[in-house]
Design an enzyme around this catalytic site. Structure first.
Site, mmCIF file in Angstrom:
data_model
loop_
_atom_site.group_PDB
_atom_site.id
_atom_site.type_symbol
_atom_site.label_atom_id
_atom_site.label_comp_id
_atom_site.label_asym_id
_atom_site.label_seq_id
_atom_site.Cartn_x
_atom_site.Cartn_y
_atom_site.Cartn_z
ATOM 1 N N LYS A 9 0.825 -1.215 0.000
ATOM 2 C CA LYS A 9 0.000 0.000 0.000
ATOM 3 C C LYS A 9 0.864 1.272 0.000
ATOM 4 C CE LYS A 9 -3.884 -2.186 2.428
ATOM 5 N NZ LYS A 9 -4.930 -2.000 3.443
ATOM 6 N N TYR A 49 -12.891 -2.877 -2.891
ATOM 7 C CA TYR A 49 -13.364 -2.696 -1.517
ATOM 8 C C TYR A 49 -14.896 -2.582 -1.458
ATOM 9 C CZ TYR A 49 -8.552 -2.133 0.174
ATOM 10 O OH TYR A 49 -7.234 -2.343 0.518
ATOM 11 N N ASN A 112 -1.816 0.019 6.984
ATOM 12 C CA ASN A 112 -1.397 -1.296 7.507
ATOM 13 C C ASN A 112 -0.544 -2.073 6.502
ATOM 14 O OD1 ASN A 112 -3.351 -1.984 5.699
ATOM 15 N ND2 ASN A 112 -4.813 -2.799 7.204
ATOM 16 N N HIS A 115 -2.234 -5.239 1.481
ATOM 17 C CA HIS A 115 -3.453 -6.034 1.314
ATOM 18 C C HIS A 115 -3.038 -7.445 0.938
ATOM 19 C CE1 HIS A 115 -7.248 -7.544 -0.264
ATOM 20 N NE2 HIS A 115 -6.534 -8.000 -1.289
ATOM 21 N N GLU A 126 -8.961 -11.562 -7.540
ATOM 22 C CA GLU A 126 -8.096 -10.381 -7.375
ATOM 23 C C GLU A 126 -6.906 -10.421 -8.324
ATOM 24 O OE1 GLU A 126 -7.324 -10.115 -3.159
ATOM 25 O OE2 GLU A 126 -9.404 -9.566 -2.736
HETATM 26 P P1 ADP Z 1 -7.994 -6.621 5.616
HETATM 27 O O1 ADP Z 1 -7.190 -5.666 4.755
HETATM 28 O O2 ADP Z 1 -7.243 -6.977 6.882
HETATM 29 O O3 ADP Z 1 -8.505 -7.825 4.862
HETATM 30 P P2 ADP Z 1 -10.678 -5.364 5.498
HETATM 31 O O4 ADP Z 1 -10.984 -6.089 4.226
HETATM 32 O O5 ADP Z 1 -11.683 -5.400 6.607
HETATM 33 O O6 ADP Z 1 -9.283 -5.822 6.147
HETATM 34 O O7 ADP Z 1 -10.448 -3.820 5.174
HETATM 35 C C1 ADP Z 1 -9.787 -3.428 4.015
HETATM 36 C C2 ADP Z 1 -8.921 -2.216 4.299
HETATM 37 O O8 ADP Z 1 -9.746 -1.115 4.666
HETATM 38 C C3 ADP Z 1 -7.961 -2.397 5.477
HETATM 39 O O9 ADP Z 1 -6.785 -3.102 5.136
HETATM 40 C C4 ADP Z 1 -7.688 -0.968 5.845
HETATM 41 O O10 ADP Z 1 -6.731 -0.345 4.977
HETATM 42 C C5 ADP Z 1 -9.052 -0.322 5.645
HETATM 43 N N1 ADP Z 1 -9.822 -0.330 6.891
HETATM 44 C C6 ADP Z 1 -10.469 -1.388 7.467
HETATM 45 N N2 ADP Z 1 -11.067 -1.044 8.606
HETATM 46 C C7 ADP Z 1 -10.823 0.300 8.778
HETATM 47 C C8 ADP Z 1 -11.169 1.271 9.774
HETATM 48 N N3 ADP Z 1 -11.921 0.943 10.836
HETATM 49 N N4 ADP Z 1 -10.712 2.537 9.611
HETATM 50 C C9 ADP Z 1 -9.959 2.878 8.532
HETATM 51 N N5 ADP Z 1 -9.600 2.017 7.555
HETATM 52 C C10 ADP Z 1 -10.011 0.744 7.678
#
Ligand code: ADP
Length: 138
Positions: A9, A49, A112, A115, A126
């Site tokens: 990212k 997303y 974080n 992805h 994907e």
């Molecule tokens: P993951 O990436 O761990 O599979 P998700 O699919 O739930 O998690 O979410 C996709 C992305 O959206 C996350 O990696 C993060 O960048 C963002 N995200 C998820 N939850 C939050 C939140 N509460 N606040 C801000 N960004 C979020």
């Protein structure tokens, strides 16, 4: 043998950590089979997303993820989907354990680092979302 889709990212690219993230995956025995830098459009992010479209933070994710090019990777290995998710750690970097990529290198829930596909089925979708057929080795 599974394949999985990773996106390094914008925070990962900004922190100059793409090499470190790939090093950890390779050190765990996963093999890099495709890689490219790409700027994600709001339309592609809305598709990727879609499961978060009704969340209040959705516009912020789109702004963040399109803020600079990301590095898209395909990794292959036994149980690659689950192993990559384990190496990455949970979504919130602040709650991710030390030793995990997000725990060691990430900032928060949104920033974080990477992805990773969450199922074999989504990995297949994907890979096709981010790579052309001729960019993916058989
Ligand atoms: P993951 O990436 O761990 O599979 P998700 O699919 O739930 O998690 O979410 C996709 C992305 O959206 C996350 O990696 C993060 O960048 C963002 N995200 C998820 N939850 C939050 C939140 N509460 N606040 C801000 N960004 C979020």
């Amino acid at each position: 043998m599974e394949r999985t889709l990773i996106l390094c990212k914008p925070d990962c690219m900004e922190k100059n950590l793409a090499g470190e993230v790939l090093r950890r995956f390779e050190a765990a025995g996963l093999r890099l089979v495709a890689a490219k830098s790409m700027r994600l459009t709001p339309a592609l992010l809305a598709e990727h997303y879609a499961h978060l479209a009704d969340k209040p933070f959705f516009p912020e994710i789109v702004t963040f993820m399109s803020s600079q090019p990301v590095l898209a990777l395909i990794l292959r290995g036994d149980g690659a989907v689950g192993r990559v998710r384990d190496l990455l750690g949970p979504t919130d970097s602040r709650k991710a354990p030390k030793g995990s990529i997000r725990g060691d290198l990430g900032t928060d829930n949104m920033r974080n680092i990477a992805h990773a596909s969450d199922s074999v089925e989504n990995a297949e979708l994907e890979m096709k979302r981010f790579f052309k057929a001729d960019e993916i080795p058989a």
